[in-house]
Design a protein around this motif. Structure first.
Motif, PDB file in Angstrom:
ATOM      1  N   PHE A  43       0.755  -1.038   0.060  1.00 49.10           N
ATOM      2  CA  PHE A  43       0.031   0.064   0.043  1.00 49.10           C
ATOM      3  C   PHE A  43       0.980   1.234  -0.149  1.00 49.10           C
ATOM      4  O   PHE A  43       0.748   2.247  -0.759  1.00 49.10           O
ATOM      5  N   GLU A  44       1.811   1.409   0.790  1.00 47.41           N
ATOM      6  CA  GLU A  44       2.512   2.779   1.074  1.00 47.41           C
ATOM      7  C   GLU A  44       3.279   2.979  -0.206  1.00 47.41           C
ATOM      8  O   GLU A  44       3.339   4.120  -0.817  1.00 47.41           O
ATOM      9  N   GLU A  45       3.989   1.943  -0.810  1.00 45.98           N
ATOM     10  CA  GLU A  45       4.808   2.052  -2.193  1.00 45.98           C
ATOM     11  C   GLU A  45       3.773   2.509  -3.383  1.00 45.98           C
ATOM     12  O   GLU A  45       4.193   3.365  -4.178  1.00 45.98           O
ATOM     13  N   VAL A  46       2.585   1.918  -3.233  1.00 49.77           N
ATOM     14  CA  VAL A  46       1.732   2.454  -4.390  1.00 49.77           C
ATOM     15  C   VAL A  46       1.463   3.828  -4.205  1.00 49.77           C
ATOM     16  O   VAL A  46       1.170   4.415  -4.940  1.00 49.77           O
ATOM     17  N   VAL A  47       0.856   4.071  -2.921  1.00 50.99           N
ATOM     18  CA  VAL A  47       0.701   5.642  -2.518  1.00 50.99           C
ATOM     19  C   VAL A  47       1.810   6.579  -2.895  1.00 50.99           C
ATOM     20  O   VAL A  47       1.595   7.656  -3.421  1.00 50.99           O
ATOM     21  N   GLY A  48       2.914   5.960  -2.659  1.00 55.17           N
ATOM     22  CA  GLY A  48       3.957   7.023  -2.712  1.00 55.17           C
ATOM     23  C   GLY A  48       4.294   7.175  -4.376  1.00 55.17           C
ATOM     24  O   GLY A  48       4.657   8.411  -4.801  1.00 55.17           O
ATOM     25  N   ALA A  49       3.838   6.032  -5.162  1.00 55.72           N
ATOM     26  CA  ALA A  49       4.066   6.166  -6.551  1.00 55.72           C
ATOM     27  C   ALA A  49       3.100   6.906  -7.252  1.00 55.72           C
ATOM     28  O   ALA A  49       3.225   7.843  -8.187  1.00 55.72           O
ATOM     29  N   LEU A  50       1.820   6.884  -6.865  1.00 48.37           N
ATOM     30  CA  LEU A  50       0.548   7.291  -7.302  1.00 48.37           C
ATOM     31  C   LEU A  50       0.439   8.887  -6.974  1.00 48.37           C
ATOM     32  O   LEU A  50      -0.358   9.650  -7.697  1.00 48.37           O
ATOM     33  N   ALA A  52      -0.732  10.445  -3.331  1.00 47.93           N
ATOM     34  CA  ALA A  52      -2.211  10.715  -2.458  1.00 47.93           C
ATOM     35  C   ALA A  52      -2.517  12.018  -2.313  1.00 47.93           C
ATOM     36  O   ALA A  52      -1.735  12.995  -2.154  1.00 47.93           O
ATOM     37  N   THR A  53      -3.868  12.486  -2.520  1.00 52.89           N
ATOM     38  CA  THR A  53      -4.400  13.782  -2.547  1.00 52.89           C
ATOM     39  C   THR A  53      -5.412  13.853  -1.503  1.00 52.89           C
ATOM     40  O   THR A  53      -5.636  14.854  -0.930  1.00 52.89           O
ATOM     41  N   SER A  54      -5.978  12.708  -0.902  1.00 49.34           N
ATOM     42  CA  SER A  54      -7.142  12.746   0.067  1.00 49.34           C
ATOM     43  C   SER A  54      -7.440  11.303   0.623  1.00 49.34           C
ATOM     44  O   SER A  54      -7.125  10.429   0.061  1.00 49.34           O
ATOM     45  N   ARG A  55      -8.178  11.312   1.812  1.00 49.98           N
ATOM     46  CA  ARG A  55      -8.320  10.058   2.329  1.00 49.98           C
ATOM     47  C   ARG A  55      -9.853  10.585   3.015  1.00 49.98           C
ATOM     48  O   ARG A  55      -9.985  11.257   3.562  1.00 49.98           O
ATOM     49  N   ILE A  56     -10.759   9.611   2.812  1.00 49.47           N
ATOM     50  CA  ILE A  56     -12.023   9.839   3.420  1.00 49.47           C
ATOM     51  C   ILE A  56     -12.578   8.360   3.763  1.00 49.47           C
ATOM     52  O   ILE A  56     -12.640   7.361   2.869  1.00 49.47           O
ATOM     53  N   SER A  57     -13.373   8.275   4.819  1.00 54.14           N
ATOM     54  CA  SER A  57     -13.895   6.821   5.378  1.00 54.14           C
ATOM     55  C   SER A  57     -15.438   7.035   4.692  1.00 54.14           C
ATOM     56  O   SER A  57     -16.160   7.833   4.734  1.00 54.14           O
ATOM     57  N   ILE A  58     -15.673   5.878   4.045  1.00 50.69           N
ATOM     58  CA  ILE A  58     -17.082   5.671   3.297  1.00 50.69           C
ATOM     59  C   ILE A  58     -17.729   4.649   4.052  1.00 50.69           C
ATOM     60  O   ILE A  58     -18.809   4.128   3.515  1.00 50.69           O
ATOM     61  N   GLY A  59     -17.494   4.142   5.115  1.00 49.77           N
ATOM     62  CA  GLY A  59     -18.147   3.262   5.954  1.00 49.77           C
ATOM     63  C   GLY A  59     -17.904   1.522   5.399  1.00 49.77           C
ATOM     64  O   GLY A  59     -16.976   1.490   4.721  1.00 49.77           O
ATOM     65  N   GLU A  60     -19.030   0.990   5.995  1.00 52.24           N
ATOM     66  CA  GLU A  60     -18.959  -0.490   5.403  1.00 52.24           C
ATOM     67  C   GLU A  60     -19.425  -0.630   4.158  1.00 52.24           C
ATOM     68  O   GLU A  60     -20.573  -0.168   3.753  1.00 52.24           O
ATOM     69  N   GLN A  61     -18.711  -1.248   3.491  1.00 53.32           N
ATOM     70  CA  GLN A  61     -19.172  -1.774   2.006  1.00 53.32           C
ATOM     71  C   GLN A  61     -19.041  -3.088   1.675  1.00 53.32           C
ATOM     72  O   GLN A  61     -18.454  -3.678   2.208  1.00 53.32           O
ATOM     73  N   VAL A  62     -19.817  -3.448   0.615  1.00 53.75           N
ATOM     74  CA  VAL A  62     -19.587  -4.798  -0.076  1.00 53.75           C
ATOM     75  C   VAL A  62     -18.417  -4.911  -0.958  1.00 53.75           C
ATOM     76  O   VAL A  62     -18.592  -4.234  -1.979  1.00 53.75           O
ATOM     77  N   VAL A  63     -17.381  -5.453  -1.048  1.00 54.58           N
ATOM     78  CA  VAL A  63     -16.195  -5.512  -1.842  1.00 54.58           C
ATOM     79  C   VAL A  63     -16.028  -6.598  -2.422  1.00 54.58           C
ATOM     80  O   VAL A  63     -16.073  -7.909  -2.066  1.00 54.58           O
ATOM     81  N   VAL A 145      -9.051   6.163  -0.836  1.00 52.24           N
ATOM     82  CA  VAL A 145      -7.699   7.128  -0.859  1.00 52.24           C
ATOM     83  C   VAL A 145      -7.726   7.473  -2.160  1.00 52.24           C
ATOM     84  O   VAL A 145      -7.564   6.804  -3.404  1.00 52.24           O
ATOM     85  N   ARG A 146      -7.592   8.720  -2.568  1.00 45.03           N
ATOM     86  CA  ARG A 146      -7.748   9.603  -4.103  1.00 45.03           C
ATOM     87  C   ARG A 146      -6.284   9.839  -4.286  1.00 45.03           C
ATOM     88  O   ARG A 146      -5.382  10.474  -3.579  1.00 45.03           O
ATOM     89  N   THR A 147      -6.072   9.688  -5.455  1.00 44.66           N
ATOM     90  CA  THR A 147      -4.266   9.708  -5.841  1.00 44.66           C
ATOM     91  C   THR A 147      -4.356  10.440  -7.159  1.00 44.66           C
ATOM     92  O   THR A 147      -5.484  10.429  -7.861  1.00 44.66           O
ATOM     93  N   LYS A 148      -3.241  11.043  -7.658  1.00 44.80           N
ATOM     94  CA  LYS A 148      -2.908  11.826  -8.662  1.00 44.80           C
ATOM     95  C   LYS A 148      -3.028  10.757  -9.968  1.00 44.80           C
ATOM     96  O   LYS A 148      -3.412  11.365 -11.284  1.00 44.80           O
ATOM     97  N   LEU A 149      -2.540   9.813  -9.819  1.00 47.50           N
ATOM     98  CA  LEU A 149      -2.592   8.728 -10.918  1.00 47.50           C
ATOM     99  C   LEU A 149      -3.508   7.708 -10.483  1.00 47.50           C
ATOM    100  O   LEU A 149      -3.725   7.312  -9.490  1.00 47.50           O
ATOM    101  N   GLY A 150      -4.365   7.310 -11.660  1.00 49.19           N
ATOM    102  CA  GLY A 150      -5.045   5.887 -11.195  1.00 49.19           C
ATOM    103  C   GLY A 150      -4.314   4.895 -11.332  1.00 49.19           C
ATOM    104  O   GLY A 150      -3.107   4.445 -11.399  1.00 49.19           O
TER     105      GLY A 150
END
Length: 299
Positions: A43-50, A52-63, A145-150
């Motif tokens: 996770f941390e390496e992916v975030v570092g590469a892409l 991160a611009t923001s983080r927000i909790s969206i609660g319980e979801q079906v993933v 987590v929103r990032t500059k690159l997808g």
């Protein structure tokens, strides 16, 4: 197939998943795939590469379980990208599998979401067991987590350096999304080369206009006045070598600078560059970078 004994079924399930992991690794090796193709994404390496611009909790979801491909802090070797287990996970894995066989409810896992991908913070064994039992999705507490690159499903660990350089290029050359999609390079260092060329072009364009160009304006002017005309010229002239249109553009832009010391698009530019490719000048043969670019254009 069930024996009717939850503990025995859990042991059988674990051994089956271990065999599947081993067979998957063998198949990857026989296909000559890179060693990291089956590794969970960190996770941390992916975030570092892409970026991160923001983080927000969206609660319980079906993933969807097949979208869970990474981990926040667990050792990568405990599970592979498909969450098949390693031998040292047996004890806890079998206890959770046994509880599932007895019909016990599982609490939601905790994940981070980047694009369509999910990274487990807590619940690796529950994900592994759920996949082994044929589940298609799982309940999860999600932090988006929103990032500059997808990030797409094809993302691999080996792609992260390229993604990091692509992100920095986009920061230096902030093109609109439709134009940015056309800038494609397979070598991370060439993103830095291209960004430097664009900034040099923007500096000269600013001098001609007698003002400093903001980066978004500079980037769009470069794309419209330099990149697109040059790409069209190369396509018509059959120049630039293989690869993407951006790779062809970069080769010629670098060659133009190294050999001709000029940056404009004159009528005879394509002819002169074509001549250098077919019959390199003495300077081209002596200059290592120029020689390499010409070689790529011939391939």
């Amino acid at each position: 197939m069930s024996t009717g004994q939850p503990r025995e079924d859990a042991k059988i399930a674990f051994d089956r998943e271990r065999r599947r992991r081993a067979l998957s690794r063998l198949a990857s090796r026989m296909r000559f795939e890179a060693d990291d193709v089956s590794h969970m994404l960190p996770f941390e390496e992916v975030v570092g590469a892409l970026g991160a611009t923001s983080r927000i909790s969206i609660g319980e979801q079906v993933v969807p379980l097949d979208k869970i491909v990474g981990t926040v802090d667990r050792r990568r070797g405990d599970f592979d990208r498909s969450f098949r287990p390693s031998p040292n996970t047996r004890g806890r894995w079998e206890r959770i599998a046994e509880a599932r066989k007895r019909g016990e409810a599982m609490p939601p896992i905790d994940v981070f979401q980047i694009g369509d991908l999910y990274f487990v913070q807590d619940g690796h064994h529950r994900v592994s067991v759920a996949r082994a039992m044929g589940d298609k999705d799982i309940n999860a507490n999600v932090i988006q987590v929103r990032t500059k690159l997808g990030a797409g499903p094809e993302l691999q660990i080996r792609d992260l350096p390229l993604k990091a350089h692509e992100r920095v290029f986009n920061e230096r050359v902030p093109l609109p999304a439709s134009a940015r999609e056309r800038i494609q390079l397979s070598d991370e260092w060439r993103y830095a080369q291209l960004a430097t060329l664009v900034e040099s072009w923007g500096y000269r364009a600013g001098l001609q206009r007698e003002r400093v160009l903001p980066r978004p304006e500079m980037a769009l002017l470069w794309f419209r006045e330099e990149y697109e005309p040059m790409v069209d010229m190369l396509r018509e002239a059959g120049l630039g070598g293989g690869g993407t249109e951006t790779e062809r553009y970069l080769r010629v832009a670098m060659l133009r600078f190294l050999l001709l010391q000029r940056h404009d698009l004159s009528d005879d530019l394509a002819e002169r560059l074509a001549g250098e490719v077919k019959h390199p000048s003495q300077a081209a043969e002596q200059d290592t970078m120029t020689h390499q670019i010409i070689k790529e254009m011939r391939d």
